[in-house]
Design an enzyme around this catalytic site. Structure first.
Site, PDB file in Angstrom:
ATOM      1  N   ALA A  73      -1.399 -10.290   4.467  1.00 37.30           N
ATOM      2  CA  ALA A  73      -0.693 -10.521   5.730  1.00 37.30           C
ATOM      3  C   ALA A  73       0.480  -9.564   5.890  1.00 37.30           C
ATOM      4  O   ALA A  73       1.117  -9.165   4.912  1.00 37.30           O
ATOM      5  CB  ALA A  73      -0.193 -11.967   5.784  1.00 37.30           C
ATOM      6  N   GLY A 118      -4.460 -12.007   1.684  1.00 46.79           N
ATOM      7  CA  GLY A 118      -5.478 -11.886   2.713  1.00 46.79           C
ATOM      8  C   GLY A 118      -6.395 -10.706   2.512  1.00 46.79           C
ATOM      9  O   GLY A 118      -7.557 -10.722   2.953  1.00 46.79           O
ATOM     10  N   GLU A 121      -8.934 -11.926   0.219  1.00 50.53           N
ATOM     11  CA  GLU A 121      -9.751 -12.904   0.937  1.00 50.53           C
ATOM     12  C   GLU A 121     -10.798 -12.217   1.826  1.00 50.53           C
ATOM     13  O   GLU A 121     -11.909 -12.724   1.984  1.00 50.53           O
ATOM     14  CB  GLU A 121      -8.862 -13.830   1.768  1.00 50.53           C
ATOM     15  N   GLU A 141      -0.106 -16.059  -2.685  1.00 50.93           N
ATOM     16  CA  GLU A 141       0.564 -16.694  -1.546  1.00 50.93           C
ATOM     17  C   GLU A 141       1.618 -17.726  -1.933  1.00 50.93           C
ATOM     18  O   GLU A 141       2.646 -17.857  -1.260  1.00 50.93           O
ATOM     19  CB  GLU A 141      -0.486 -17.345  -0.630  1.00 50.93           C
TER      20      GLU A 141
END
Length: 267
Positions: A73, A118, A121, A141
């Site tokens: 992110a 992310g 991910e 995170e």
């Protein structure tokens, strides 16, 4: 090689005869491919277009940055957000991760450098992860006060088991390529600098197979996860039936018996 840009940060390139291999390129090098709101929109649009294109047989997810696949992110953007801004952004960013996860064809991630939060991910959303020795993966995170929100808490345990996923998520630690391969965090380890090339080679091999079969096999693999064996076999049977009475099945059997390459109708 055909190329199409989806906004400022995502490019789709077509490879091979017929363009059956689609390369989905993360192209925000100034930010190490950090996923901003706009980048998420670009990725969602690209995935929607690829998902609707029946000519696509496999997608390879790559990066233009030399030292990173994707760092997750965009925390610089997030730092300026109010709570309402974050609530409004959530469905946008979630759509990007879901877009990759729900592609109906096989997907291969080509990872080098940092694939964190992310970014990892996005790789987890793919069916196979090819990495080079520079790869560093992880879901850090909780170290910044949130949890993996792009599928990490669900996809990682499906790869490595609940206890291993818990250890990695709770400690927020980064895992280098060698250990990542041993733990199953990545699937194939290749020579440095060859992650993209080797992923494309794998994709070309995949794309030589029946497009009907590929989509049905992926559907069976994905829908069967987490089901008991009896239910999973019903999922498999339904997927088999979509192939058994297809033009691809007839062509595949004919090509085998005639000792020639198949000319898949794709239906």
């Amino acid at each position: 090689m055909d190329e199409e840009r989806f906004g400022e940060f995502v490019v789709v390139r077509r490879h091979g005869d017929g363009g059956h291999v689609a390369e989905l390129v993360l192209d925000r090098p100034k930010a190490m491919n950090a996923v901003s709101t706009e980048m998420a929109r670009c990725l969602s649009r690209a995935c929607a277009a690829l998902g609707e294109d029946r000519g696509v047989r496999v997608v390879v997810l790559t990066s233009t940055h030399e030292r990173a696949f994707c760092v997750g992110a965009d925390l610089k953007e997030r730092n300026s957000f109010s709570d309402d801004d974050l609530r409004r952004q959530r469905p946008v960013t979630r759509g990007a991760y879901t877009g990759v996860l729900e592609l109906p064809v096989p997907t291969v991630a080509a990872v080098h450098g940092f694939a964190l939060g992310g970014g990892y991910e996005l790789a987890l959303a793919c069916d196979v992860i090819v990495a080079d020795p520079t790869a560093v993966v992880g879901l850090p995170e909780v170290s910044v006060g949130v949890i993996p929100g792009g599928g990490g808490t669900q996809l990682l345990p499906r790869r490595v088991g609940a206890a291993r996923a818990a250890e990695l998520i709770f400690t927020a630690r980064r895992v280098e390529a060698g250990e990542a391969r041993e733990l199953g965090l990545v699937d194939v380890l290749v020579e440095e600098g060859r992650d993209r090339e080797e992923a494309l080679v794998m994709a070309a091999r995949i794309a030589g197979n029946s497009p009907v079969g590929l989509r049905a096999a992926k559907r069976a693999l994905r829908l069967g996860q987490g089901l008991d064996l009896r239910a999973g076999l019903e999922v498999e049977d339904a997927a088999w039936r979509t192939t058994a009475f297809s033009g691809d099945r007839a062509e595949g059997v004919a090509a085998f018996n005639e000792k020639r390459a198949a000319r898949w109708p794709g239906e």
